[in-house]
Design an enzyme around this catalytic site. Structure first.
Site, short mmCIF file in Angstrom:
data_model
loop_
_atom_site.label_atom_id
_atom_site.label_comp_id
_atom_site.label_asym_id
_atom_site.label_seq_id
_atom_site.Cartn_x
_atom_site.Cartn_y
_atom_site.Cartn_z
N GLY A 1 0.79 -1.21 0.00
CA GLY A 1 0.00 0.00 0.00
C GLY A 1 0.82 1.26 0.00
N ASP B 1 2.20 -6.26 14.23
CA ASP B 1 1.58 -6.90 13.07
C ASP B 1 2.17 -8.29 12.85
OD1 ASP B 1 1.15 -6.12 9.53
OD2 ASP B 1 -0.19 -7.08 10.96
#
Length: 720
Positions: free
Chosen positions: A22, A135
């Protein structure tokens, strides 16, 4: 703008694009100063002018650059050149844990625990440097070709301070902790929760919580109890199940308080898998399941659907990319098994802090529409898979080839594109994207402009195998230079010759059983061909003969858990682990034997049997002799009844008998004590006596007496 062949930082030559996400693109490059391949992570052009994004990118680099550990992807360099912001990282070729789980359906308990230990060690190193990953997921764990496990993508990690850290980053919702789902406090114990979910997936082949939308999954993390992994795989040991439970407690205070504590229990579970040693505190009312509040719901939806610094179109594009990552098999993820494909593969990585106002109803509608589309996609995939399994679609096949074979054949070939008349740089990028390797030849032509492709060795539309070479004939000008021959020369000498001739040198490497390591095997364009000044010449350098075997490490003297990790890291498989006696007391509870000698070369995956010492073997004794009468007592007389008892020093009674005949023959073996005692018990009786008083003539009779006698005889046994 990044172009293939360009050099940034005066040392990193961009070779090919290997991943995208992204916020960043990742390229394979060669570091000309250190002559090694690296991965270069470059901030996308659309974000490079945004100070917020640039700041986050720099924070990522600074956080990751401080980490040096065998189980973490290392960062080598950070820099900027004009409007290009980049990070130079270790290039690790391998497979993500996610793909590894998909290939094997699920992992064995020993393999899963071994991987979890290595991941925990890497995360522990980060926590010790006050860096939280936030994450942790299988996509961010890489298993290299050498079997080394590495944690990557500290993309949303921030340096921890003594203050409370809050973050609105959702991360990957399947692995996010309850506190992250609420957008609240996030610390090292959030990584422990995510690792627990990852272990659950390794052991069972599935995630514990799933749903049609990210919001639904996040709510399950907050509300629902973790299902038992043993419901899906019954052979999972109780200790491993309890470790997963403790990692995934709703309340952070009830989880492991550090990675060090988790590592201790993981190693213990390898040695004693069926013991219930994990202490899991029962959750109280504060940590028990509770209903989601309207405030929590609104907060979760804002985190899932909004960006505070991007317009509505950018939000829509991001959400579509997120759902596509969640529910579709992307070609790029299937084709690229390099570390950096997943290193930047999280679309929710760089959120800005969001305001606390209510979520936008329009965005709620958009989310609902996207959820329906995703559900239809998932339903279609399930119907197709089930139909294939039961042969529903068999009549639609044009031949009898099995579906798996058809997919394999399709995956192995690509269709050649039209390249004639196009510029060389454009064609090279397109061919590399297809998985083909372009080789360049130059030819003087008046019909084509300089740098234009005139013909190719493969025609447009033709099917060709992936990784095939495609020879491109490119138009050159009249000032073309003859390419010198560098075959058989060292890499340094070949580079020097080509650069003096005015060319830019690209280096590739491959194994070769004949050509010595470091020397040129091939070049493109070939020698005596002509090429424009400044064009790229690719040389292929030998890495020597490919070593397909691995060297057996020395694990003698290690604890069992450490030995298993060491063998696994070296690409070997642990076989049976048994316990034996060993005279070396220093090896107590440690490995004292391995089935292959240290330093020998064996095939990858070879099974190594281990033996753990339980200490020196116990010495036993024997006693074979004739027990003589207890003549030590002068009152003993032959023929007396004697109770004979033989007892060892540790209290073991070997003999208890009554006899009037001596000697008594005995023969005993396996005695554990070195000495013993023979006890003799007998009764001595005196006869009655009669006397006469000479004065009175009276007769007096004195009765006889009985006396209990005991004789103890110490003896020594003979060692067997």
């Amino acid at each position: 703008m990044i172009k293939l062949g360009m050099i940034i930082g005066d040392r990193y030559e961009i070779l090919e694009k290997i991943g995208t996400g992204g916020m960043s693109d990742v390229y394979k490059a060669i570091d000309h100063k250190l002559n090694r391949f690296v991965a270069v992570k470059v901030l996308k052009q659309e974000f490079s002018e945004n100070e917020n994004f640039v700041s986050k990118f720099r924070i990522e680099a600074q956080a990751a650059a401080g980490l040096m550990h065998p189980n973490i992807v290392n960062v080598y360099d950070v820099g900027e050149e004009g409007d290009i912001y980049y990070i130079v990282m270790e290039l690790v070729e391998g497979i993500t844990l996610k793909k590894y789980i998909e290939k094997k359906a699920r992992l064995s308990v020993k393999e899963a625990i071994s991987i979890a230990i290595q991941v925990s060690m890497g995360i522990e190193a980060a926590h010790n440097n006050h860096i939280i990953h936030r994450d942790i997921k299988p996509q961010n764990i890489i298993i290299s070709k050498e079997g080394k496990v590495k944690v990557t993508d500290f993309g949303i990690a921030k340096a921890a301070t003594s203050n409370t850290i809050t973050s609105n980053v959702m991360g990957s919702v399947h692995y996010t902790s309850p506190e992250q789902a609420r957008g609240g406090y996030s610390d090292a114990k959030s990584d422990i929760y995510s690792l627990g979910i990852t272990m659950f997936e390794m052991l069972t082949g599935r995630v514990p919580f799933n749903g049609e939308t990210t919001v639904a999954i996040a709510i399950k993390h907050i509300q629902e109890e973790l299902p038992s992994p043993r419901e899906f795989v019954s052979e999972i040991p109780v200790s491993v199940e309890q470790i997963v439970y403790k990692c995934c407690q709703k309340s952070p205070d009830r989880r492991y308080q550090s990675m060090g504590e988790l590592i201790v229990d993981l190693k213990q579970s390898l040695m004693h898998p069926d013991e219930d040693f994990v202490k899991v505190i029962d959750p109280d009312e504060e940590a028990s399941t509770r209903m989601i509040t309207d405030k929590d719901m609104a907060q979760i939806k804002r985190q899932s659907d909004r960006r505070d610094s991007m317009d509505e179109a950018m939000r829509l594009r991001r959400n579509e990319e997120y759902y596509r990552d969640e529910y579709e098999d992307e070609d790029e993820e299937e084709d690229d098994e390099d570390i950096d494909d997943d290193d930047i593969d999280d679309e929710d990585e760089y959120y800005e802090d969001e305001e606390e106002d209510d979520y936008d109803p329009k965005m709620e509608s958009i989310t609902t529409i996207l959820a329906v589309v995703a559900a239809l996609l998932v339903g279609g995939i399930i119907i197709f898979v089930v139909g294939n399994y039961f042969g529903v679609f068999s009549g639609l096949r044009k031949d009898n080839t099995e579906p798996a074979q058809q997919e394999e054949q399709q995956a192995e070939q690509v269709e050649m594109i039209e390249v004639v008349g196009k510029q060389l740089d454009e064609v090279k990028r397109a061919l590399i994207a297809l998985g083909l390797t372009p080789e360049i030849e130059y030819e003087v032509s008046e019909a084509y402009e300089e740098g234009t492709v005139m013909k190719a060795s493969v025609k447009a539309g033709q099917k060709v195998a992936v990784n095939s070479n495609v020879i491109l004939t490119v138009a050159e000008g009249s000032d073309a230079v003859t390419v010198p021959s560098v075959l058989g020369k060292s890499q340094a000498e070949a580079t020097s010759m080509l650069e003096k001739a005015g060319f830019v040198v690209n280096v590739t490497q491959s194994y070769d059983a004949v050509v010595q390591s470091g020397y040129v095997i091939a070049q493109s364009p070939e020698a005596e061909k002509t090429a424009p000044p400044g064009s790229s010449i690719t040389i292929r350098v030998s890495q020597g003969a490919e070593i397909t075997k691995v060297q057996v490490p020395n694990v003698v003297g290690m604890e069992e858990a450490d030995a298993i990790v060491t063998l696994t890291e070296n690409g070997l498989t642990v076989g049976t682990v048994s316990q034996v006696n060993n005279e070396d007391v220093a090896l107590l509870d440690k490995i004292c034997y391995q089935s292959y000698s240290v330093g020998s070369y064996v095939d990858k995956g070879t099974v190594i049997d281990l033996k753990v010492s339980v200490g020196p073997s116990a010495v036993t004794y024997k006693y074979a002799d004739s027990i003589a009468a207890p003549t030590e007592d002068p009152d003993y007389r032959n023929g007396m009844n004697v109770i004979v008892t033989l007892t060892t020093a540790d209290g073991t009674q070997l003999l208890s008998t009554q006899t009037a005949t001596f000697p008594v023959s005995v023969n005993y073996t396996g005695i554990k004590s070195a000495t013993g005692t023979i006890q003799f018990r007998f009764t001595v009786t005196t006869e009655a006596t009669t006397t006469t008083n000479p004065e009175t003539g009276e007769t007096i009779t004195v009765d006889g007496t009985s006396t209990e006698k005991t004789v103890n005889r110490e003896i020594a046994f003979t060692a067997e």
